[in-house]
Design a protein around this motif. Structure first.
Motif, PDB file in Angstrom:
ATOM      1  N   MET A 194     -39.338  33.801 -11.187  1.00 15.65           N
ATOM      2  CA  MET A 194     -38.838  33.748 -12.820  1.00 15.65           C
ATOM      3  C   MET A 194     -40.146  33.075 -13.581  1.00 15.65           C
ATOM      4  O   MET A 194     -40.473  32.091 -13.343  1.00 15.65           O
ATOM      5  CB  MET A 194     -37.782  33.160 -13.047  1.00 15.65           C
ATOM      6  N   ASP A 195     -40.650  34.167 -14.457  1.00 12.23           N
ATOM      7  CA  ASP A 195     -41.775  33.175 -15.156  1.00 12.23           C
ATOM      8  C   ASP A 195     -41.259  32.340 -16.165  1.00 12.23           C
ATOM      9  O   ASP A 195     -40.246  32.501 -16.536  1.00 12.23           O
ATOM     10  CB  ASP A 195     -42.323  34.568 -16.087  1.00 12.23           C
TER      11      ASP A 195
ATOM     12  N   ARG B  63     -34.683  42.223 -20.969  1.00 13.30           N
ATOM     13  CA  ARG B  63     -34.594  43.458 -20.037  1.00 13.30           C
ATOM     14  C   ARG B  63     -35.648  43.375 -19.197  1.00 13.30           C
ATOM     15  O   ARG B  63     -35.219  43.787 -17.867  1.00 13.30           O
ATOM     16  CB  ARG B  63     -34.810  44.618 -21.151  1.00 13.30           C
ATOM     17  N   THR B  64     -36.665  42.742 -19.327  1.00 19.21           N
ATOM     18  CA  THR B  64     -37.968  42.534 -18.414  1.00 19.21           C
ATOM     19  C   THR B  64     -37.354  41.535 -17.151  1.00 19.21           C
ATOM     20  O   THR B  64     -37.585  42.021 -16.150  1.00 19.21           O
ATOM     21  CB  THR B  64     -39.142  42.099 -18.806  1.00 19.21           C
ATOM     22  N   LEU B  65     -36.720  40.425 -17.781  1.00 19.47           N
ATOM     23  CA  LEU B  65     -36.164  39.622 -16.816  1.00 19.47           C
ATOM     24  C   LEU B  65     -34.987  40.350 -15.885  1.00 19.47           C
ATOM     25  O   LEU B  65     -34.936  40.017 -14.702  1.00 19.47           O
ATOM     26  CB  LEU B  65     -35.726  38.406 -17.330  1.00 19.47           C
ATOM     27  N   GLU B  66     -34.148  41.130 -16.486  1.00 22.45           N
ATOM     28  CA  GLU B  66     -33.076  41.872 -15.598  1.00 22.45           C
ATOM     29  C   GLU B  66     -33.820  42.613 -14.796  1.00 22.45           C
ATOM     30  O   GLU B  66     -33.126  42.820 -13.559  1.00 22.45           O
ATOM     31  CB  GLU B  66     -32.143  42.304 -16.653  1.00 22.45           C
ATOM     32  N   ARG B  67     -34.677  43.358 -15.099  1.00 25.14           N
ATOM     33  CA  ARG B  67     -35.309  44.304 -14.091  1.00 25.14           C
ATOM     34  C   ARG B  67     -35.970  43.736 -12.928  1.00 25.14           C
ATOM     35  O   ARG B  67     -35.734  44.088 -11.961  1.00 25.14           O
ATOM     36  CB  ARG B  67     -36.189  45.159 -14.876  1.00 25.14           C
ATOM     37  N   ARG B  68     -36.520  42.502 -13.285  1.00 24.68           N
ATOM     38  CA  ARG B  68     -37.378  41.931 -12.106  1.00 24.68           C
ATOM     39  C   ARG B  68     -36.210  41.324 -11.163  1.00 24.68           C
ATOM     40  O   ARG B  68     -36.434  41.202 -10.106  1.00 24.68           O
ATOM     41  CB  ARG B  68     -38.178  40.778 -12.778  1.00 24.68           C
ATOM     42  N   LEU B  69     -35.049  40.741 -11.830  1.00 26.08           N
ATOM     43  CA  LEU B  69     -33.983  40.068 -11.007  1.00 26.08           C
ATOM     44  C   LEU B  69     -33.127  41.010 -10.262  1.00 26.08           C
ATOM     45  O   LEU B  69     -32.371  40.766  -9.393  1.00 26.08           O
ATOM     46  CB  LEU B  69     -33.147  39.142 -11.746  1.00 26.08           C
ATOM     47  N   GLY B  70     -32.876  42.072 -10.735  1.00 29.80           N
ATOM     48  CA  GLY B  70     -32.235  43.176 -10.258  1.00 29.80           C
ATOM     49  C   GLY B  70     -30.513  42.837 -10.661  1.00 29.80           C
ATOM     50  O   GLY B  70     -29.937  43.556  -9.919  1.00 29.80           O
TER      51      GLY B  70
ATOM     52  N   LEU C 203     -40.151  33.646 -19.829  1.00 33.09           N
ATOM     53  CA  LEU C 203     -38.908  34.524 -19.539  1.00 33.09           C
ATOM     54  C   LEU C 203     -37.530  33.513 -19.506  1.00 33.09           C
ATOM     55  O   LEU C 203     -36.749  33.767 -19.951  1.00 33.09           O
ATOM     56  CB  LEU C 203     -38.938  35.291 -18.502  1.00 33.09           C
TER      57      LEU C 203
END
Length: 314
Positions: A1-2, A37-44, A5
């Motif tokens: 997790m960045d 949304r980028t965080l959700e996409r990265r975490l799935g 973010l």
């Protein structure tokens, strides 16, 4: 997790929505929405339930919140630790030296340093001669070395500090009549006839004492690497030791302390690897220079952005 973010995610939770969080973070609302949304996409996973008028954390979002807050707390603690080290409210400085300087002048410098920076730990490493000091610095075992300035320390930054006078510490009556001149010193030639207690394993010291050691070292009655043993042997009348004047004054209360003519002087200083020193190292060098009254070190010792302690410069 960045990290950024995680910061955005927690801000949305704490401010109750994208609009207020974006205002607090000084970024645009679309940018913050895209970051989430980028965080959700990265975490799935889906972090927020967007079906209502107010964003609500999903079960996955609540689990991520715990991790995100832990990450931010860890980063903040790390920042505080770094700040404490830079401000000398904590930290450690590692110094390496050999027996020649372990007492004089290192003890005086460490005491003065601790009086100014009592939150910083000083760790002193022992080395076998100047080459051992240089090797320890190159291995990274210590940041500062105290060394005979005349010894080979190529590739290291040198900060000369001064000269250490070596004198004779003799049992009362051992020097005899006529050995000590009217000026209160013993000629080097006369020392060659005295029974000496020295450490010839230290090549730098042996070279310095070459003029007072007779041919084939016949006047060396004890060759010992342990300073405390030599001191005890002097007290017991076995022979004469050659030691720094402050050591003679402090350790040989019952001995006759006499200088040598011409004087026996050993130049000493600090050596460091080139590059950015730690704040604690900067502070220690400043104290050492202040005690010895030496000018500022070469410019390459401290880069322009080095941290200088608040109580003085180098």
């Amino acid at each position: 997790m960045d990290l950024h973010l995680a910061t955005y995610f927690v801000a949305v939770i704490d401010h109750g929505g994208i609009t207020k969080a974006a205002h607090a973070l000084y970024i645009s609302q679309p940018s913050l929405s895209q970051a989430i949304r980028t965080l959700e996409r990265r975490l799935g996973v889906t972090l927020f339930d967007r079906s209502g008028r107010r964003l609500e954390l999903t079960d996955a979002g609540r689990r991520v919140e715990v991790a995100a807050r832990r990450i931010l707390a860890d980063v903040e603690r790390a920042k505080l630790k770094v700040a404490a080290v830079r401000e000398l409210r904590s930290g450690r400085v590692d110094i390496v030296t050999d027996a020649a300087f372990a007492i004089d002048p290192l003890v005086t410098m460490v005491r003065a340093f601790r009086e100014r920076h009592d939150a910083v730990v000083v760790r002193v490493h022992a080395a076998d001669g100047p080459s051992g000091v240089v090797a320890a610095l190159r291995r990274g075992d210590a940041e500062i070395g105290m060394i005979d300035s005349d010894a080979d320390h190529a590739s290291l930054v040198s900060i000369p500090l001064g000269a250490q006078e070596l004198v004779l510490a003799a049992p009362p009556g051992l020097l005899g009549d006529g050995v000590v001149t009217e000026s209160g010193t013993v000629p080097r030639a006369a020392v060659r006839d005295l029974p000496l207690l020295v450490n010839l394993s230290d090549q730098a010291t042996a070279a310095l004492l070459a003029d007072v050691i007779a041919d084939d070292a016949r006047n060396v009655v004890v060759d010992c690497a342990h300073s405390s043993a030599i001191w005890d042997l002097v007290d017991r009348g076995v022979g004469v030791s050659v030691v720094p004047r402050p050591v003679a004054a402090e350790q040989f209360s019952g001995a006759e302390v006499v200088g040598v003519a011409p004087p026996l002087l050993r130049n000493y200083g600090l050596v460091m690897r080139s590059g950015q020193p730690s704040p604690a190292a900067v502070a220690f060098v400043a104290v050492a220079r202040r005690i010895s009254g030496t000018p500022a070190p070469p410019a390459d010792v401290v880069p322009d952005d080095a941290t200088i302690p608040h109580d003085g410069a180098w």
